[in-house]
Design a protein around this motif. Structure first.
Motif, mmCIF file in Angstrom:
data_model
loop_
_atom_site.group_PDB
_atom_site.id
_atom_site.type_symbol
_atom_site.label_atom_id
_atom_site.label_comp_id
_atom_site.label_asym_id
_atom_site.label_seq_id
_atom_site.Cartn_x
_atom_site.Cartn_y
_atom_site.Cartn_z
ATOM 1 N N VAL A 150 0.823 -1.212 0.000
ATOM 2 C CA VAL A 150 0.000 0.000 0.000
ATOM 3 C C VAL A 150 0.855 1.260 0.000
ATOM 4 C CG1 VAL A 150 -1.687 1.341 1.324
ATOM 5 C CG2 VAL A 150 -1.993 -1.126 1.060
ATOM 6 N N PHE A 151 1.752 1.385 0.957
ATOM 7 C CA PHE A 151 2.475 2.639 1.112
ATOM 8 C C PHE A 151 3.645 2.799 0.135
ATOM 9 C CE2 PHE A 151 0.617 2.192 5.467
ATOM 10 C CZ PHE A 151 -0.276 3.245 5.345
ATOM 11 N N GLU A 182 2.106 1.396 -3.928
ATOM 12 C CA GLU A 182 0.960 2.174 -4.421
ATOM 13 C C GLU A 182 1.173 3.684 -4.260
ATOM 14 O OE1 GLU A 182 -3.552 3.187 -2.997
ATOM 15 O OE2 GLU A 182 -2.837 1.146 -2.608
ATOM 16 N N GLN A 183 1.642 4.106 -3.076
ATOM 17 C CA GLN A 183 1.698 5.534 -2.781
ATOM 18 C C GLN A 183 3.085 6.149 -2.949
ATOM 19 O OE1 GLN A 183 -0.142 6.177 1.053
ATOM 20 N NE2 GLN A 183 -2.147 5.625 0.284
ATOM 21 N N VAL A 189 5.826 5.865 -1.047
ATOM 22 C CA VAL A 189 6.575 6.223 0.158
ATOM 23 C C VAL A 189 7.909 5.471 0.123
ATOM 24 C CG1 VAL A 189 6.614 6.056 2.693
ATOM 25 C CG2 VAL A 189 4.468 6.626 1.505
ATOM 26 N N GLU A 215 8.916 4.098 5.486
ATOM 27 C CA GLU A 215 7.781 3.242 5.861
ATOM 28 C C GLU A 215 8.103 2.390 7.088
ATOM 29 O OE1 GLU A 215 4.485 1.234 6.547
ATOM 30 O OE2 GLU A 215 4.731 3.115 5.491
ATOM 31 N N CYS A 247 -3.828 0.891 6.838
ATOM 32 C CA CYS A 247 -3.938 0.635 5.402
ATOM 33 C C CYS A 247 -4.886 -0.525 5.122
ATOM 34 C CB CYS A 247 -2.569 0.370 4.788
ATOM 35 S SG CYS A 247 -1.670 -1.039 5.475
ATOM 36 N N GLN A 281 -6.172 -1.652 -1.788
ATOM 37 C CA GLN A 281 -6.900 -0.712 -2.636
ATOM 38 C C GLN A 281 -8.232 -1.277 -3.131
ATOM 39 O OE1 GLN A 281 -4.817 0.523 -6.221
ATOM 40 N NE2 GLN A 281 -5.730 2.545 -6.048
ATOM 41 N N GLN A 327 -3.798 11.084 6.148
ATOM 42 C CA GLN A 327 -3.621 11.630 4.814
ATOM 43 C C GLN A 327 -4.860 12.492 4.551
ATOM 44 O OE1 GLN A 327 -2.690 8.647 1.870
ATOM 45 N NE2 GLN A 327 -0.948 7.900 3.049
ATOM 46 N N TYR A 352 -6.839 13.238 2.186
ATOM 47 C CA TYR A 352 -8.018 12.692 1.508
ATOM 48 C C TYR A 352 -8.864 11.834 2.458
ATOM 49 C CZ TYR A 352 -6.503 7.848 1.181
ATOM 50 O OH TYR A 352 -6.155 6.565 1.501
ATOM 51 N N ILE A 363 3.262 13.481 1.008
ATOM 52 C CA ILE A 363 1.807 13.290 0.984
ATOM 53 C C ILE A 363 1.204 14.261 1.998
ATOM 54 C CG2 ILE A 363 -0.078 11.660 1.428
ATOM 55 C CD1 ILE A 363 1.961 9.402 0.737
ATOM 56 N N HIS A 380 -0.963 15.700 4.910
ATOM 57 C CA HIS A 380 -1.559 15.112 6.112
ATOM 58 C C HIS A 380 -2.097 16.222 7.011
ATOM 59 C CE1 HIS A 380 0.981 11.664 5.040
ATOM 60 N NE2 HIS A 380 0.374 10.947 5.963
#
Length: 142
Positions: free
Chosen positions: A23-24, A27-28, A30, A35, A74, A77, A109, A111, A133, A135
């Motif tokens: 995820v981090f 996908e993102q 980081v 992490e 997390c 997705q 985050q 969003y 990102i 926050h």
């Protein structure tokens, strides 16, 4: 059937870290060195399984006598929007309360702020960048 559990075995630990990486990091974007940090060694980790498949994770740290910080929340997705985050946060909060924590803090985050607000968290900071990102700090009395 989804099940949240406290990470107790090496396999559960490995599953939680693999999920966080997916995820981090993947996908993102980081960086891996951000992490995974020194706090992982002393944090309490949680994982959600769908059968034997890890689908969500989080960690909780004590940062003051009765204050905890929830981090690394997390969900895969493809499973977001199925209330797994609510399930995970509920178990983390229940555990925190059982250890006499009175307040929980987190860095959401931006969003995801509406998600946390629905759970009773309140924004306590202006927006800031973490791992590139946006926050905002949030907290909740439990």
């Amino acid at each position: 059937m989804y099940k949240v559990k406290l990470v107790e075995t090496q396999q559960e630990h490995d599953d939680a870290f693999a999920l966080r990486r997916k995820v981090f990091v993947e996908e993102q974007g980081v960086p891996l060195h951000l992490e995974y940090d020194e706090e992982d060694a002393t944090a309490t980790h949680f994982i959600i399984y769908d059968g034997n498949e890890p689908v969500g994770a989080a960690r909780l740290r004590t940062i003051e006598d009765t204050v905890g910080k929830i981090e690394r929340v997390c969900i895969l997705q493809e499973l977001r929007g199925k209330h797994l985050g609510v399930l995970l946060m509920g178990e983390v909060e229940k555990y925190a309360a059982s250890t006499q924590m009175k307040k929980l803090k987190l860095h959401a985050q931006s969003y995801a702020i509406p998600f946390y607000e629905k759970l009773g968290y309140v924004v306590t900071s202006p927006e800031f960048m973490d791992a590139d990102i946006p926050h905002r700090a949030m907290e909740k009395n439990i």
